[in-house]
Enzyme design. Structure first.
Site, short mmCIF file in Angstrom:
data_model
loop_
_atom_site.label_atom_id
_atom_site.label_comp_id
_atom_site.label_asym_id
_atom_site.label_seq_id
_atom_site.Cartn_x
_atom_site.Cartn_y
_atom_site.Cartn_z
N PHE A 21 0.84 -1.22 0.00
CA PHE A 21 0.00 0.00 0.00
C PHE A 21 0.87 1.27 0.00
CE2 PHE A 21 -2.59 2.55 3.37
CZ PHE A 21 -2.99 3.49 2.42
N ILE A 22 1.58 1.50 1.08
CA ILE A 22 2.30 2.77 1.22
C ILE A 22 3.52 2.80 0.28
CG2 ILE A 22 3.57 4.25 2.84
CD1 ILE A 22 1.65 3.06 5.05
N ASP A 48 0.76 -17.87 -2.27
CA ASP A 48 -0.54 -18.34 -1.77
C ASP A 48 -0.46 -18.76 -0.29
OD1 ASP A 48 0.88 -20.60 -2.11
OD2 ASP A 48 -0.45 -21.50 -3.62
N SER A 101 2.65 -6.42 8.18
CA SER A 101 1.87 -5.25 8.59
C SER A 101 0.57 -5.65 9.27
CB SER A 101 1.57 -4.37 7.37
OG SER A 101 0.77 -5.11 6.44
N TYR A 161 3.27 -7.23 17.02
CA TYR A 161 3.53 -6.27 15.94
C TYR A 161 4.04 -4.94 16.52
CZ TYR A 161 2.48 -2.70 12.45
OH TYR A 161 2.57 -1.62 11.60
N LYS A 165 7.86 -3.09 16.26
CA LYS A 165 8.09 -1.72 15.78
C LYS A 165 8.83 -0.90 16.86
CE LYS A 165 6.21 -1.94 11.67
NZ LYS A 165 6.89 -1.57 10.42
N VAL A 192 -3.50 4.60 8.43
CA VAL A 192 -3.38 5.17 7.08
C VAL A 192 -4.49 4.61 6.18
CG1 VAL A 192 -1.77 5.65 5.20
CG2 VAL A 192 -0.87 5.03 7.47
N LYS A 200 -4.82 -5.25 0.79
CA LYS A 200 -4.59 -5.64 2.19
C LYS A 200 -5.76 -6.45 2.76
CE LYS A 200 -2.41 -3.00 5.01
NZ LYS A 200 -2.02 -1.90 5.90
N PHE A 223 -17.98 -2.25 15.84
CA PHE A 223 -17.88 -2.69 17.24
C PHE A 223 -18.69 -1.69 18.08
CE2 PHE A 223 -13.35 -4.27 16.17
CZ PHE A 223 -13.88 -5.44 15.64
N ARG A 230 -9.66 6.89 16.55
CA ARG A 230 -8.32 6.67 15.98
C ARG A 230 -7.89 7.94 15.25
NH1 ARG A 230 -7.35 1.07 14.94
NH2 ARG A 230 -8.07 0.00 16.81
#
Ligand code: NAD
Length: 331
Positions: A21-22, A48, A101, A161, A165, A192, A200, A223, A230
């Protein structure tokens, strides 16, 4: 005023994760605005293979690069032989986006190797030729610490994750403490959204997912009760931040958000302004971990990064809505 990035002619720019994406947005930015720069994409692309959560193991997709004229290097950042392909190319700039990601992946070993250890190796390649390293960190480093999120405070990730980072950022802090001359800029992206995120799948932004639900089902699911907030940041602002990083006078780590927290209900209101009425169904959040409120503190960005977000949620969705409609039509 003339900026260095006004003149990238002949410069070698590497974008890892450039089929994602980015990364693909960055590749096309440089291709369009700096046609004399040499742009290289390094990516594993999609196979796959899937994680146990059903999501693809890598999200890069050839469709994101249709029209890209630079060189594409296919490789895995976890594979030393593939990284060796980058060793002697003497890049001037490295924009490191490649990563797992997907924040819901549970394989901690693979996340740490891919996101942290491979980054350390890329930093060595950058150092060898004195390349500027601009890398993607994440708001996931803050976990559920109270907003606004300030770099250096409340860095308590709640998943592997976010931890990976934060490890990237901590390694950079150590390197810069020992050698302040090193040229490394960390960009902690918040949520983003925008062009080229479709591949994605379930990990694409809520803006795309809710937009598609609204168009296809005339109903979206949120939810309970949609008031989680955010910091949603439009892709063009994220590209702006990366480009401005070229000029940043000092190395460091910066939050990249809009600077404003917005709720999921706000997304629904923006979508309704373009798509008309649709139903909203609220259901219990199945995730044990969920960031309920993020907001980027960007007070230092203007001074050190010359980064000023240009898109509110309303502006970003207005620009993006035609692409969302086209995706709904096609898929
Ligand atoms: N999109 C967001 O909201 C967001 C928020 C915070 C941080 N980030 C970070 O920004 C970066 C880019 O994110 P994105 O949204 O474009 O994700 P993405 O998944 O679309 O892009 C990542 C790219 O890296 C590639 N990749 C993955 N593993 C690889 C490997 N082992 N070797 C080579 N290539 C590999 C993928 O094929 C993909 O093209 C990532 O580092 C991500 O963690 C994104």
């Amino acid at each position: 005023m003339k900026y260095i990035y006004d003149d990238l002619a002949g410069k070698k720019i590497l974008i890892t994760g450039g089929a994602g994406f980015i990364g693909s947005n960055l590749a096309f930015y440089f291709q369009k605005h700096h046609p004399l720069a040499k742009v290289y994409v390094f990516d594993k692309f999609r196979s796959d293979e899937r994680f146990p959560n059903g999501h693809f193991k890598s999200l890069g997709h050839f469709q994101n690069l249709i029209g890209f004229k630079g060189e594409i290097i296919i490789g895995d950042i976890n594979n030393p032989q593939d990284l060796a392909l980058l060793e002697n190319r003497e890049f001037d700039y490295i924009f490191h986006q490649a990563a797992i990601s997907d924040t819901t992946v549970l394989d901690q070993e693979l996340i740490m190797k891919t996101n942290h250890i491979a980054f350390l190796k890329l930093l060595k390649i950058a150092q060898k030729h004195n390349a500027l390293m601009v890398y993607a960190s994440s708001a996931g480093t803050y976990g559920n610490s109270p907003a606004p999120n300030v770099v250096g405070a409340g860095e308590v990730p709640e998943n592997a994750y976010g931890f990976s980072k934060l490890c990237m950022d901590e390694s950079v802090r150590k390197i810069l403490a020992e050698d302040p001359q090193r040229r490394i800029i960390g960009l902690r992206y918040f949520n983003v959204y925008g062009h080229n995120e479709f591949h994605k799948g379930q990990t694409a932004s809520m803006i795309l997912q809710l937009g598609l639900q609204a168009i296809k089902n005339k109903k979206v699911r949120l939810f309970k009760h949609g008031e989680q907030k955010r910091d949603f940041v439009y892709i063009k602002d994220v590209i702006q931040a990366n480009v401005k990083a070229i000029e940043a006078p000092v190395s460091g780590i910066y939050n990249i958000g809009s600077g404003n927290a917005r709720s999921f209900n706000d997304i629904v209101s923006c979508l309704k302004a373009h798509l008309g009425e649709f139903e909203v169904e609220y259901f219990d959040n199945p995730y044990s971990f969920f960031q309920n409120h993020t907001e980027a503190d960007i007070s230092l960005n203007e001074e050190y990064l010359s980064y000023i977000p240009r898109f509110t949620l309303e502006d970003g969705i207005k620009q993006y809505i035609d692409e969302i409609k086209a995706i709904a039509e096609k898929y």
